[in-house]
Design a protein around this motif. Structure first.
Motif, PDB file in Angstrom:
ATOM      1  N   LEU A  82     -18.140  11.998  -2.469  1.00 38.13           N
ATOM      2  CA  LEU A  82     -19.585  11.964  -2.647  1.00 38.13           C
ATOM      3  C   LEU A  82     -19.947  11.805  -4.116  1.00 38.13           C
ATOM      4  O   LEU A  82     -20.899  11.092  -4.467  1.00 38.13           O
ATOM      5  CB  LEU A  82     -20.205  13.246  -2.085  1.00 38.13           C
ATOM      6  N   ALA A  83     -19.189  12.477  -4.994  1.00 33.61           N
ATOM      7  CA  ALA A  83     -19.479  12.415  -6.431  1.00 33.61           C
ATOM      8  C   ALA A  83     -19.404  10.986  -6.948  1.00 33.61           C
ATOM      9  O   ALA A  83     -20.268  10.559  -7.737  1.00 33.61           O
ATOM     10  CB  ALA A  83     -18.518  13.316  -7.194  1.00 33.61           C
ATOM     11  N   VAL A  84     -18.401  10.252  -6.533  1.00 34.76           N
ATOM     12  CA  VAL A  84     -18.269   8.859  -6.977  1.00 34.76           C
ATOM     13  C   VAL A  84     -19.509   8.063  -6.576  1.00 34.76           C
ATOM     14  O   VAL A  84     -20.082   7.312  -7.376  1.00 34.76           O
ATOM     15  CB  VAL A  84     -16.994   8.218  -6.402  1.00 34.76           C
ATOM     16  N   ASP A  85     -19.950   8.231  -5.344  1.00 35.03           N
ATOM     17  CA  ASP A  85     -21.133   7.513  -4.868  1.00 35.03           C
ATOM     18  C   ASP A  85     -22.374   7.912  -5.664  1.00 35.03           C
ATOM     19  O   ASP A  85     -23.167   7.047  -6.060  1.00 35.03           O
ATOM     20  CB  ASP A  85     -21.360   7.795  -3.383  1.00 35.03           C
ATOM     21  N   TYR A  86     -22.541   9.214  -5.898  1.00 38.13           N
ATOM     22  CA  TYR A  86     -23.724   9.676  -6.635  1.00 38.13           C
ATOM     23  C   TYR A  86     -23.741   9.116  -8.055  1.00 38.13           C
ATOM     24  O   TYR A  86     -24.801   8.747  -8.573  1.00 38.13           O
ATOM     25  CB  TYR A  86     -23.754  11.204  -6.701  1.00 38.13           C
ATOM     26  N   GLN A 128      -8.321   5.385  -6.128  1.00 38.74           N
ATOM     27  CA  GLN A 128      -8.355   4.354  -5.097  1.00 38.74           C
ATOM     28  C   GLN A 128      -9.783   4.050  -4.666  1.00 38.74           C
ATOM     29  O   GLN A 128     -10.146   2.890  -4.439  1.00 38.74           O
ATOM     30  CB  GLN A 128      -7.516   4.791  -3.892  1.00 38.74           C
ATOM     31  N   GLN A 129     -10.609   5.087  -4.558  1.00 35.98           N
ATOM     32  CA  GLN A 129     -11.999   4.878  -4.170  1.00 35.98           C
ATOM     33  C   GLN A 129     -12.743   4.044  -5.212  1.00 35.98           C
ATOM     34  O   GLN A 129     -13.509   3.134  -4.869  1.00 35.98           O
ATOM     35  CB  GLN A 129     -12.711   6.228  -3.982  1.00 35.98           C
ATOM     36  N   ILE A 130     -12.510   4.345  -6.483  1.00 35.10           N
ATOM     37  CA  ILE A 130     -13.181   3.604  -7.555  1.00 35.10           C
ATOM     38  C   ILE A 130     -12.728   2.149  -7.559  1.00 35.10           C
ATOM     39  O   ILE A 130     -13.548   1.226  -7.731  1.00 35.10           O
ATOM     40  CB  ILE A 130     -12.911   4.271  -8.913  1.00 35.10           C
ATOM     41  N   ARG A 131     -11.441   1.912  -7.341  1.00 36.24           N
ATOM     42  CA  ARG A 131     -10.937   0.536  -7.315  1.00 36.24           C
ATOM     43  C   ARG A 131     -11.536  -0.260  -6.165  1.00 36.24           C
ATOM     44  O   ARG A 131     -11.701  -1.488  -6.260  1.00 36.24           O
ATOM     45  CB  ARG A 131      -9.416   0.553  -7.187  1.00 36.24           C
ATOM     46  N   ALA A 132     -11.853   0.428  -5.073  1.00 39.69           N
ATOM     47  CA  ALA A 132     -12.383  -0.250  -3.890  1.00 39.69           C
ATOM     48  C   ALA A 132     -13.898  -0.425  -3.930  1.00 39.69           C
ATOM     49  O   ALA A 132     -14.475  -1.020  -3.010  1.00 39.69           O
ATOM     50  CB  ALA A 132     -11.997   0.539  -2.638  1.00 39.69           C
ATOM     51  N   LEU A 133     -14.547   0.059  -4.978  1.00 40.80           N
ATOM     52  CA  LEU A 133     -15.996  -0.069  -5.065  1.00 40.80           C
ATOM     53  C   LEU A 133     -16.402  -1.541  -5.131  1.00 40.80           C
ATOM     54  O   LEU A 133     -15.741  -2.344  -5.794  1.00 40.80           O
ATOM     55  CB  LEU A 133     -16.521   0.655  -6.308  1.00 40.80           C
TER      56      LEU A 133
END
Length: 289
Positions: free
Chosen positions: A191-195, A244-249
């Motif tokens: 959630l933090a990455v999205d926010y 991995q989440q940041i790379r997939a943004l």
């Protein structure tokens, strides 16, 4: 600052303990469905107790800065209508935690480890994620269910062996010290990455701060100064998942902030605050050199 010239024992004596009836009311409220109104009321009550027991940085500009940044991020969460409150705990330990209903605490020592605004934003966004996902409310509800309701009501209603004030303090401390599950931590990170992206902040600040703290933890294993890891388990796995989440943004068609001049002024003002009374800074601490 509130800690100056004041012992923790003195603060504890002046703090108003929870009335036993209030503890019972909170217990009953959490026995069923925890509505947002109940969650906020209980969070406010616990925050009042904690704020009377722990030293908080009282500098107005510092608190305004953290609250402005935190509320900007919270406005992009799933619960933007909550009234979020952000506090700087005047402690060199590395920790942060959130209470139900929107109270977020970040230790001064953890802020002083940050190098730029995206790293502080990452800390705040993670704790906002816990609030938005209602992890604290669910955790507290589970804890309350383990207590003996019949014993509590017997004591309070019949007047036998009245509930001690310390039990009320323990109730707040139980939530404060409780470890979130690994799944909760992973969800808060996601959630933090999205926010952060929605707020226009570079989420890679989460990774750089993770790396800094992880390296320190390797050099001082078991130290109280790295308590971030005891309350936020599975750090290595979380770092990898966040990377991995940041790379997939998807491509973001706007610049994401990493730092600004105001943050350097913020850190400088924080460093100018005297250390908490009775605190001996550990070797390697930024203000201990």
């Amino acid at each position: 600052m509130s800690a100056r010239g004041t012992s923790s024992a003195g603060r504890a004596r002046r703090a108003r303990p929870w009335p036993a009836a209030a503890v019972l009311a909170a217990t009953l409220a959490l026995g069923g469905c925890v509505t947002e109104q109940r969650e906020v009321a209980i969070g406010n009550q616990i925050a009042t107790q904690i704020n009377g027991q722990v030293p908080l940085v009282q500098d107005v500009p510092l608190n305004l800065y953290v609250n402005d940044l935190g509320r900007l991020i919270a406005s992009h969460s799933e619960r933007p209508a909550l009234q979020y409150h952000f506090y700087i705990v005047d402690s060199p330990a590395l920790n942060a935690f959130a209470l139900p209903g929107g109270h977020v605490y970040v230790n001064r020592g953890l802020i002083e480890r940050t190098q730029n605004i995206s790293e502080l934003a990452g800390i705040l966004a993670h704790e906002i994620g816990h609030v938005a996902a209602r992890h604290g409310a669910e955790n507290l509800q589970r804890q309350m269910r383990t207590r003996s309701m019949s014993r509590t009501m017997y004591q309070l209603i019949l007047g036998r062996e009245p509930m001690l004030d310390q039990e009320a303090l323990d109730l707040g401390g139980a939530l404060w010290q409780a470890q979130n599950s690994r799944a909760d931590e992973q969800e808060a990170d996601r959630l933090a990455v999205d926010y952060l992206v929605r707020s226009g902040v570079d989420p890679r600040g989460m990774l750089s701060l993770f790396s800094t703290l992880w390296q320190e933890e390797q050099h001082i294993p078991g130290s109280a100064q790295v308590s971030w890891f005891s309350t936020h388990p599975g750090t290595a796995a979380r770092m990898q998942a966040t990377r991995q989440q940041i790379r997939a943004l998807p491509a973001v068609h706007k610049p994401l902030a990493t730092n600004n001049e105001s943050y350097a002024a913020f850190l400088r003002r924080l460093s100018e605050q005297p250390p908490p009374m009775g605190i001996v800074l550990p070797p390697g601490h930024p203000r201990g050199q």
